[in-house]
Design an enzyme around this catalytic site. Structure first.
Site, PDB file in Angstrom:
ATOM      1  N   TYR A  90       0.732  -1.029  -0.289  1.00 25.11           N
ATOM      2  CA  TYR A  90       0.055   0.040  -0.056  1.00 25.11           C
ATOM      3  C   TYR A  90       0.687   1.507   0.072  1.00 25.11           C
ATOM      4  O   TYR A  90       2.304   0.953   0.356  1.00 25.11           O
ATOM      5  CB  TYR A  90      -0.451   0.037   0.968  1.00 25.11           C
ATOM      6  CG  TYR A  90      -1.543   0.837   1.726  1.00 25.11           C
ATOM      7  CD1 TYR A  90      -3.049   1.068   0.031  1.00 25.11           C
ATOM      8  CD2 TYR A  90      -1.799   2.222   2.452  1.00 25.11           C
ATOM      9  CE1 TYR A  90      -3.967   2.647   0.660  1.00 25.11           C
ATOM     10  CE2 TYR A  90      -2.498   3.571   2.186  1.00 25.11           C
ATOM     11  CZ  TYR A  90      -3.255   3.648   1.952  1.00 25.11           C
ATOM     12  OH  TYR A  90      -4.138   4.343   1.703  1.00 25.11           O
ATOM     13  N   ASP A 150       9.533   3.170  -0.147  1.00 26.23           N
ATOM     14  CA  ASP A 150       8.265   3.941   0.471  1.00 26.23           C
ATOM     15  C   ASP A 150       8.567   3.093   2.134  1.00 26.23           C
ATOM     16  O   ASP A 150       8.379   1.896   2.556  1.00 26.23           O
ATOM     17  CB  ASP A 150       6.901   3.251   0.353  1.00 26.23           C
ATOM     18  CG  ASP A 150       6.009   3.779   0.983  1.00 26.23           C
ATOM     19  OD1 ASP A 150       5.900   4.264   2.080  1.00 26.23           O
ATOM     20  OD2 ASP A 150       4.927   4.098   0.628  1.00 26.23           O
ATOM     21  N   LYS A 158       3.998   9.035   9.344  1.00 21.02           N
ATOM     22  CA  LYS A 158       3.715   8.769  10.496  1.00 21.02           C
ATOM     23  C   LYS A 158       5.045   8.721  11.166  1.00 21.02           C
ATOM     24  O   LYS A 158       4.800  10.075  11.956  1.00 21.02           O
ATOM     25  CB  LYS A 158       4.078   7.428   9.735  1.00 21.02           C
ATOM     26  CG  LYS A 158       2.248   6.307   8.920  1.00 21.02           C
ATOM     27  CD  LYS A 158       2.424   5.181   9.101  1.00 21.02           C
ATOM     28  CE  LYS A 158       0.513   5.803   7.691  1.00 21.02           C
ATOM     29  NZ  LYS A 158       0.942   4.102   6.970  1.00 21.02           N
TER      30      LYS A 158
HETATM   31  C1  LIG Z   1       0.245   4.913   5.828  1.00 18.79           C
HETATM   32  C2  LIG Z   1       1.257   4.283   3.967  1.00 18.79           C
HETATM   33  C3  LIG Z   1       0.926   5.699   3.525  1.00 18.79           C
HETATM   34  C4  LIG Z   1       0.140   6.423   3.329  1.00 18.79           C
HETATM   35  O1  LIG Z   1       0.017   7.169   3.901  1.00 18.79           O
HETATM   36  P1  LIG Z   1      -1.069   8.456   4.335  1.00 18.79           P
HETATM   37  O2  LIG Z   1      -0.259   9.112   5.547  1.00 18.79           O
HETATM   38  O3  LIG Z   1      -2.040   7.715   4.964  1.00 18.79           O
HETATM   39  O4  LIG Z   1      -1.378   9.032   2.990  1.00 18.79           O
HETATM   40  C5  LIG Z   1       2.031   4.852   2.732  1.00 18.79           C
HETATM   41  N1  LIG Z   1       2.770   4.286   1.790  1.00 18.79           N
HETATM   42  C6  LIG Z   1       2.618   3.483   3.283  1.00 18.79           C
HETATM   43  C7  LIG Z   1       3.538   2.148   3.538  1.00 18.79           C
HETATM   44  C8  LIG Z   1       1.401   3.588   4.544  1.00 18.79           C
HETATM   45  O5  LIG Z   1       1.581   2.727   5.203  1.00 18.79           O
END
Ligand SMILES: *Cc1c(COP(=O)(O)O)cnc(C)c1O
Length: 428
Positions: free
Chosen positions: A142, A237, A265
């Site tokens: 994701y 990511d 995060k």
């Molecule tokens: C949470 C997440 C996102 C998206 O971040 P948001 O702040 O919710 O837009 C993208 N990549 C990874 C791996 C994530 O866990």
């Protein structure tokens, strides 16, 4: 009716599905979402006065636990000076310096407001730099909800019933190629089918949005060599793994250097923050230096920067926090595996460091197809039992269980005791 139930009824009148993010809706596990009034350390209190031992940590940001006094103080102090200036401030320079000093692959970094935005912008930079359109992503990973990444995505998309999202233009999806996690051959195949067309490979170095799937030996380094050979960029990511697997993130932990990295995060400590950065040459394609446009009214927001910096400083000055987190995670997984064996429960325990997952499947999980063999009904029953005993794990099979530095061995023991009760229960 409880206050949470009443609030959910009101919410459903004015918010799609009553929630501002689908994973909060409890749709995959049954029951009503709890409305939280307050959180402290590892505890979350709902508006009905119930207390939960929290294993979500706001989906990652709260690595030091909720309401850490130094972080709250930093945010309050910054707020007193002004909530937003729409002009440069010192804290954003400090944040960028800290990220660049900590993560060697990052020479220039741009602050944004969410992980989604970080990924969207990093992809644009990769396309701008290479002059190519196609992106390779992995099934079950994701990367936020931008159009091109909602193809075979993980997290809430996995339990939402549809593999892809409506509203994503076909043209957009056509430039997203999907490969199988932990399967280098599937990536090689795409490079040979689309020679010279792939701008970047994006990967969660530890996949933490299809449950938790760790990279097998040689997978990440194999992606590195393949991307270098094909002159495509490798994007890690690290929105979850950044500053979680250690102060240098997954790239330090596994010793593989990407070209671009996305963060979110943890670097915001609970405030809406994201960032993307990497090699100077690539990042210099971004405006106002280069031709890749990307902007943000609230980017580098002083309050968000202050909160994030406070958290990162604590992590930097106390490297023992990572040792403790990793030890606690190992201890949790070992004991949980022991329990599963003892009660002959057909589940898999996966994870690394402070990220863990309990998959309700007999099959070892190493990619999206094996993760999808999980019995989500069985997960739902387990989830509801845990919640009824005051233990709050993610309301979906396909999410991580997050430990924070506030978790103690007693918290773990209590959790394992509740799990044992569950499997010991004759009618389960
Ligand atoms: C949470 C997440 C996102 C998206 O971040 P948001 O702040 O919710 O837009 C993208 N990549 C990874 C791996 C994530 O866990």
């Amino acid at each position: 009716m409880s206050r949470s139930e009443a609030l959910f009824e009101r919410a459903k009148q004015v918010i799609p599905g009553g929630v501002n993010s689908p994973v909060r809706a409890f749709q995959a596990v049954g029951g009503n979402p709890r409305f939280i009034g307050k959180a402290d350390g590892t505890r979350m209190m709902d508006v009905d006065g119930n207390t939960y031992l929290d294993y979500i940590g706001s989906w990652g940001p709260m690595i030091l636990g909720h309401s850490h006094p130094a972080i709250t103080e930093a945010a309050v102090k910054a707020a007193e000076q002004g909530l937003s200036f729409g002009a440069s401030c010192e804290a954003e320079v400090e944040m960028a310096e800290l990220i660049c000093q900590s993560v060697p692959s990052v020479e220039l970094v741009r602050m944004v407001n969410s992980g989604t935005e970080a990924v969207m912008s990093a992809l644009r930079a990769a396309r701008g730099y290479t002059g190519r359109d196609k992106i390779v992503k992995f099934e079950g990973c994701y990367h936020g909800h931008c159009d091109s990444m909602l193809v075979k995505a993980g997290s809430g998309v996995m339990t939402g019933g549809a593999p892809d999202s409506a509203g994503v233009p076909k043209g957009c999806a056509a430039d997203t190629l999907t490969a199988v996690y932990n399967d280098l051959k599937s990536v090689e195949k795409l490079f040979s089918e689309f020679p010279g067309e792939i701008a970047a490979v994006i990967v969660e170095p530890v996949a933490a949005n299809m449950g938790v799937v760790t990279p097998e030996e040689g997978f990440l380094s194999g992606l590195r060599s393949l991307c270098s050979k094909e002159k495509a960029l490798l994007i890690f990511d690290e929105v979850i793994t950044g500053f979680r697997l250690g102060f240098t993130g997954a790239q330090g932990y596994y010793d593989v250097t990407p070209d671009l990295t996305t963060f979110g995060k943890i670097i915001g400590a609970g405030m809406p923050v994201g960032a993307y950065g990497g090699r100077r040459e690539v990042m210099e394609t971004v405006a106002p230096v280069g031709q890749v446009y990307q902007a943000g009214t609230l980017s580098g927001n002083p309050v968000a920067m202050a909160a994030g910096l406070a958290q990162l400083h604590i992590l930097k000055e106390n490297p023992d926090i990572y040792e403790k987190l990793n030890r606690l995670g190992d201890c949790f997984r070992t004991k949980l595996s022991g329990l599963l064996e003892q009660y002959q429960v057909p589940c898999q325990v996966t994870g690394v460091g402070s990220l863990s997952c309990l998959f309700f499947t007999e099959r070892p999980v190493r990619d999206y197809p094996s993760a999808k063999t999980s019995d989500t009904e069985a997960f739902g029953r387990y989830f509801r039992y845990m919640l009824s005993k005051g233990i709050y794990v993610a309301p979906s099979q396909f999410e991580a269980l997050f430990l924070s530095a506030a978790h103690t061995e007693e918290d773990i023991s209590r959790t394992l005791t509740v799990m044992e009760e569950y499997w010991n229960h004759p009618e389960v």
